[in-house]
Design an enzyme around this catalytic site. Structure first.
Site, short mmCIF file in Angstrom:
data_model
loop_
_atom_site.label_atom_id
_atom_site.label_comp_id
_atom_site.label_asym_id
_atom_site.label_seq_id
_atom_site.Cartn_x
_atom_site.Cartn_y
_atom_site.Cartn_z
N GLY A 157 -15.92 3.18 -15.95
CA GLY A 157 -14.63 2.55 -15.67
C GLY A 157 -14.63 1.61 -14.49
CB THR A 158 -16.62 0.35 -11.99
OG1 THR A 158 -16.74 -0.77 -11.09
CG2 THR A 158 -18.00 0.84 -12.38
CB SER A 159 -15.08 -4.87 -13.27
OG SER A 159 -14.85 -4.78 -11.89
CB VAL A 189 -8.20 4.04 -2.67
CG1 VAL A 189 -9.36 3.19 -2.22
CG2 VAL A 189 -7.24 3.20 -3.52
CG ASP A 190 -7.16 7.50 -7.75
OD1 ASP A 190 -8.01 8.39 -7.53
OD2 ASP A 190 -7.21 6.74 -8.73
CE1 TYR A 244 -4.34 -1.03 -0.25
CE2 TYR A 244 -3.39 -2.95 0.83
CZ TYR A 244 -4.41 -2.36 0.11
OH TYR A 244 -5.50 -3.11 -0.27
CB CYS A 294 -4.36 3.75 15.31
SG CYS A 294 -3.91 2.83 16.80
CG HIS A 335 -14.15 0.62 -2.15
ND1 HIS A 335 -14.07 0.01 -3.38
CD2 HIS A 335 -15.35 0.25 -1.62
CE1 HIS A 335 -15.19 -0.68 -3.60
NE2 HIS A 335 -15.97 -0.54 -2.56
#
Ligand code: BJW
Length: 251
Positions: free
Chosen positions: A191-193, A107-108, A67, A131, A123
């Site tokens: 742009g999503t499956s 998540v970008d 990550y 934490c 997401h």
């Protein structure tokens, strides 16, 4: 009437828009799609073995490193014309008194960097770490992290601030998504499956309610035959062309 013309008509006649985006929107920025992300060293792993709470429990060092490398990569990428077009669409709809909610599985943070304001991160984000003991979220951890995994001040570990398979989506994101879908008059999947739930379910729900629907994707997906218009191609090329719809004014 061609697909683009039908899409422009849907866009011109909508006032309450919900857009669902996935990894394909960021592909032209150089962010690998989720299922293509494993190159080089990472090609020996299955994403389903890295994007789960069980993987982090088993091997927090490897998962944290994966990550952190992805965090560094997205920060070096820039929004592409697809992201920019969506921000312009939002501005046009909101400026005309309508509503525009962008539900993203990404998540970008590239939508926000392109200027989109009403973004719901379903997401989570690669830029945040949480934490494991207190739940405290931090976006200011050193880049790269000094070691993997990174301990928190409270004696826990910092885990990526994303939503893994089997985990609940953030409550506030679910509430905002449900409210937006319940009152929209156009839903757009880009742009999503359309394989991952509950995200895919929001689009299916809107379509089942009889809401006008549009898809933009390089390849066919399970919802291609359900929506009113499915446009085949790259988001970074098609979305700027759809600008003729929102520049003409909505409503
Ligand atoms: C282009 C292009 C270009 C390329 N232009 N297009 C109901 C039914 C069945 C299963 C479930 C269900 N409800 C819940 C589940 C379980 C599970 C799930 O959905 N499983 C399915 C795989 C079957 N869902 C969950 O676990 C979710 N949690 C949940 O439901 O909680 C409640 C619950 C808890 C416990 C038990 C039961 C219920 C959480 C899902 C979290 C998903 N997390 C990930 C990882 C995030 C962190 C990270 O990035 O590492 O999110 S998985 C991964 O998939 C990532 C993505 O956001 C997500 C979607 O992927 P996306 O964006 O669609 O990308 P790709 O790569 O799949 O597709 C790219 C597309 O772009 C393709 O179509 C290309 O053609 C296209 N493309 N270039 C246009 N230039």
């Amino acid at each position: 009437m061609g697909g683009i013309d039908r899409a422009l008509e849907l866009i011109r006649s909508s006032r309450r828009v919900v857009v669902m985006t996935g990894a394909g929107v960021s592909a032209e920025s150089g962010v690998p799609t989720f299922r293509d992300d494993l190159t080089g060293y990472w090609s020996m792993f299955d994403p389903n073995d890295l994007a789960t709470p069980e993987a982090f429990d088993r091997d927090p060092a490897t998962v944290s490193r994966w990550y952190d490398e992805r965090r560094q990569r997205v920060l070096s990428c820039r929004p592409n014309p697809g992201h920019v077009a969506l921000a312009a669409w939002e501005e046009a709809v909101v400026g005309a008194g309508g509503s525009f909610v962008l539900l993203t599985q990404n998540v970008d943070r590239l939508h926000q960097r392109a200027g989109s304001r009403h973004v719901v991160e379903l997401h989570g984000s690669l830029l945040s770490w949480r934490c494991t003991r207190t739940g405290k979220v931090r976006e200011d951890l050193p880049l790269p992290l000094p070691h993997y995994p990174m301990e928190s001040e409270a004696g826990g570990l910092y885990r990526p601030g994303v939503v893994w398979f089997g985990e609940m989506l953030p409550e506030s994101a679910v509430a905002r998504a449900e409210a937006a879908v319940a009152s929209c008059d156009l839903v757009v999947s880009i742009g999503t499956s359309a394989l991952v739930y509950p995200a895919a379910g929001y689009v299916e729900w809107a379509v089942a309610q009889g809401v006008s629907s549009l898809e933009v994707n390089r390849d066919p997906t399970p919802i291609s035959d359900l929506v009113d218009v499915s446009l085949r191609g790259l988001a970074g090329e098609i979305l700027p062309r759809l600008g003729a719809g929102w520049r003409a004014g909505t409503g």
